[in-house]
Write a protein that holds these residues in place. Structure first.
Motif, PDB file in Angstrom:
ATOM      1  N   HIS A  51      33.871  57.682 -19.517  1.00  0.00           N
ATOM      2  CA  HIS A  51      32.740  57.427 -18.634  1.00  0.00           C
ATOM      3  C   HIS A  51      32.131  56.063 -18.933  1.00  0.00           C
ATOM      4  CE1 HIS A  51      30.823  59.354 -22.194  1.00  0.00           C
ATOM      5  NE2 HIS A  51      29.936  58.425 -22.012  1.00  0.00           N
ATOM      6  N   MET A 295      28.710  62.855 -17.944  1.00  0.00           N
ATOM      7  CA  MET A 295      28.928  62.069 -16.730  1.00  0.00           C
ATOM      8  C   MET A 295      27.870  60.975 -16.668  1.00  0.00           C
ATOM      9  SD  MET A 295      29.596  64.857 -13.694  1.00  0.00           S
ATOM     10  CE  MET A 295      29.570  63.554 -12.432  1.00  0.00           C
ATOM     11  N   CYS A 296      28.312  59.755 -16.345  1.00  0.00           N
ATOM     12  CA  CYS A 296      27.369  58.658 -16.122  1.00  0.00           C
ATOM     13  C   CYS A 296      27.239  58.438 -14.622  1.00  0.00           C
ATOM     14  CB  CYS A 296      27.851  57.386 -16.800  1.00  0.00           C
ATOM     15  SG  CYS A 296      26.730  55.975 -16.585  1.00  0.00           S
ATOM     16  N   LEU A 297      26.001  58.392 -14.136  1.00  0.00           N
ATOM     17  CA  LEU A 297      25.741  58.172 -12.711  1.00  0.00           C
ATOM     18  C   LEU A 297      24.853  56.943 -12.545  1.00  0.00           C
ATOM     19  CD1 LEU A 297      24.845  61.804 -11.561  1.00  0.00           C
ATOM     20  CD2 LEU A 297      27.053  60.676 -11.349  1.00  0.00           C
ATOM     21  N   ILE A 309      23.639  57.822  -4.940  1.00  0.00           N
ATOM     22  CA  ILE A 309      24.540  57.592  -6.065  1.00  0.00           C
ATOM     23  C   ILE A 309      25.435  56.397  -5.743  1.00  0.00           C
ATOM     24  CG2 ILE A 309      26.438  58.550  -7.427  1.00  0.00           C
ATOM     25  CD1 ILE A 309      25.203  61.302  -7.064  1.00  0.00           C
ATOM     26  N   HIS A 311      27.459  54.982  -8.385  1.00  0.00           N
ATOM     27  CA  HIS A 311      28.569  55.007  -9.333  1.00  0.00           C
ATOM     28  C   HIS A 311      28.611  56.380  -9.978  1.00  0.00           C
ATOM     29  CE1 HIS A 311      31.047  54.166 -12.861  1.00  0.00           C
ATOM     30  NE2 HIS A 311      30.118  54.775 -13.551  1.00  0.00           N
ATOM     31  N   SER A 312      29.819  56.849 -10.306  1.00  0.00           N
ATOM     32  CA  SER A 312      29.944  58.134 -10.984  1.00  0.00           C
ATOM     33  C   SER A 312      31.212  58.161 -11.825  1.00  0.00           C
ATOM     34  CB  SER A 312      29.988  59.278  -9.964  1.00  0.00           C
ATOM     35  OG  SER A 312      30.287  60.509 -10.606  1.00  0.00           O
ATOM     36  N   THR A 313      31.134  58.828 -12.963  1.00  0.00           N
ATOM     37  CA  THR A 313      32.331  59.161 -13.712  1.00  0.00           C
ATOM     38  C   THR A 313      33.262  59.977 -12.814  1.00  0.00           C
ATOM     39  OG1 THR A 313      31.092  59.210 -15.785  1.00  0.00           O
ATOM     40  CG2 THR A 313      33.187  60.405 -15.741  1.00  0.00           C
ATOM     41  N   TYR A 320      31.592  67.114  -8.851  1.00  0.00           N
ATOM     42  CA  TYR A 320      30.885  65.952  -8.314  1.00  0.00           C
ATOM     43  C   TYR A 320      29.945  66.374  -7.182  1.00  0.00           C
ATOM     44  CZ  TYR A 320      29.825  61.638  -5.891  1.00  0.00           C
ATOM     45  OH  TYR A 320      29.155  60.605  -5.275  1.00  0.00           O
ATOM     46  N   VAL A 323      26.843  67.971  -8.652  1.00  0.00           N
ATOM     47  CA  VAL A 323      25.951  66.994  -9.280  1.00  0.00           C
ATOM     48  C   VAL A 323      25.279  66.118  -8.226  1.00  0.00           C
ATOM     49  CG1 VAL A 323      25.868  64.992 -10.815  1.00  0.00           C
ATOM     50  CG2 VAL A 323      27.193  66.997 -11.467  1.00  0.00           C
ATOM     51  N   ARG A 324      26.037  65.700  -7.217  1.00  0.00           N
ATOM     52  CA  ARG A 324      25.454  64.859  -6.168  1.00  0.00           C
ATOM     53  C   ARG A 324      24.334  65.590  -5.444  1.00  0.00           C
ATOM     54  NH1 ARG A 324      29.393  63.461  -1.465  1.00  0.00           N
ATOM     55  NH2 ARG A 324      28.982  65.673  -1.084  1.00  0.00           N
ATOM     56  N   GLU A 348      20.759  53.908 -14.467  1.00  0.00           N
ATOM     57  CA  GLU A 348      21.830  54.858 -14.743  1.00  0.00           C
ATOM     58  C   GLU A 348      21.305  56.023 -15.577  1.00  0.00           C
ATOM     59  OE1 GLU A 348      25.163  52.686 -16.362  1.00  0.00           O
ATOM     60  OE2 GLU A 348      25.567  51.763 -14.413  1.00  0.00           O
TER      61      GLU A 348
END
Length: 373
Positions: A51, A295-297, A309, A311-313, A320, A323-324, A348
């Motif tokens: 990530h 996860m990095c967002l 969002i 960017h996402s891992t 996904y 999380v979104r 982030e």
């Protein structure tokens, strides 16, 4: 011929304008800043990782602007240091200045590195245009060079009638310019920004009972000005609790943000702030069965406090989507500049799944530990 003279005049004006930009300084000290931004061409292969990460590089810059040393704050990330070291050590900087004299210094640099992307991003306290992009990073750079701004030790309780229904995407606040002597005693102040006039008088009175510690330069206390921001969040009880300087791990997110002392007008007055009361955790349900890890967002927070969002891992689509939906349902107080204007913001977060009943959230732009509110 006339066009040539006109072009020459325009270039001269542009050069004069660039030269007129002053380097930011605090108490006579200016941090190093990059001379230019050469193209990043890696000499080794990128280490594999899962990530996006933001790492802290510590650079030693000599009085000529050359990099004389480099280390990562966390030595466990040494593989990333090896990847960027040839590029970093070859760069040149405008050296630090102390009372207009070039001096050796230490410089913090944020390294944002993304899986499968060869070129990382470097974030400096002061960029090549002499701009301070992030006040927190700027203050960290000052602290590494023994330049410490004044600190607030105590602020009295204050009152408000604000409720959740009163908060239309913003929170009321007031900004005062305070003048402190070399012992930290407040000897004068003035209104800087008053966004809630009906509560201004009580805060002016409360200021008289606030306690400060003075700014220090090379461990010597000095007199200085600073900016005190008092915010009225609708999610706390009023009268508020007295504000005491304690370790950040012992303060809720809102308590950390509601009373802040800023040494200078640079960067943003306030970054985006989550509205949720339990901002550091959400119930995990059964999602921990799908995924364990981080996860990095990357979040774009607009002037209404709404989230997108950017960017996402890379994870499986069901996770996904979960999380979104979770993140884009959050509300934020938008960022503010020093004129009180709302600004779009990018930051982030790290989302951590483990075996507990909660998903843990860390807001990297607020440098927040995992705190239970």
């Amino acid at each position: 011929m006339g066009r040539i003279f006109l072009l020459a005049a325009i270039l001269l004006i542009m050069a004069t304008s660039v030269g007129a930009v002053e380097r930011p300084a605090l108490y006579g000290f200016s941090l190093p800043c990059p001379v230019d931004t050469p193209y990043f061409a890696p000499e080794t292969e990128m280490v594999q990782f899962d990530h996006r990460r933001t790492l802290l590089l510590l650079l030693d810059i000599d009085e000529n602007g050359a990099v004389s040393g480099m280390q990562l704050e966390d030595e466990a990330d040494s593989a990333f240091a090896r990847y960027v070291q040839p590029y970093v050590t070859a760069r040149t900087f405008h050296p630090a200045l102390f009372d207009s004299v070039a001096v050796p210094s230490r410089l913090p640099v944020l390294l944002r590195i993304t899986p499968k992307v060869k070129r990382p991003v470097f974030l400096f306290p002061v960029d090549a245009n002499y701009t301070v992009g992030d006040l927190d990073l700027y203050q960290q750079g000052m602290a590494l060079n023994d330049i410490e701004p004044p600190r607030l030790e105590y602020f009295p309780s204050y009152f408000s009638t604000i409720t959740r229904g009163d908060s239309l995407g913003r929170y009321p606040y007031m900004l005062f310019k305070v003048r402190l002597d070399s012992t930290g005693r407040l000897f004068d102040f003035e209104d800087e920004l008053i966004a809630e006039p009906k509560f201004a008088h009580q805060l002016r009175s409360a200021l008289l009972y606030a306690d400060f510690k003075p700014a220090t330069v090379k461990q010597q206390p000095i007199a200085t000005d600073a900016y005190l921001m008092i915010s009225f969040f609708p999610y706390i009880s009023y009268p508020s609790r007295r504000w005491l300087a304690t370790p950040e791990t012992e303060l809720s997110l809102i308590d950390r943000q509601r009373v802040r002392l800023l040494p200078t007008k640079a960067g943003l007055l306030a970054k985006a702030i989550p509205k949720r009361i339990n901002a550091f955790k959400v119930p995990s349900g059964n999602q921990r069965i799908w995924f364990r890890g981080k996860m990095c967002l990357g979040l774009a927070i607009d002037t209404l406090g709404q989230v997108g969002i950017r960017h996402s891992t890379i994870v499986r689509e069901p996770l996904y989507s979960f999380v979104r939906e979770m993140v884009e349902g959050w509300g934020f107080y938008p960022a503010l500049d020093f004129e009180g204007k709302i600004q779009p913001f990018y930051g982030e977060i790290m989302v951590e799944f483990d075996d507990s009943d909660f998903i843990r959230i860390s807001y990297l732009w607020l440098d927040s530990p995992f705190v239970r509110e």
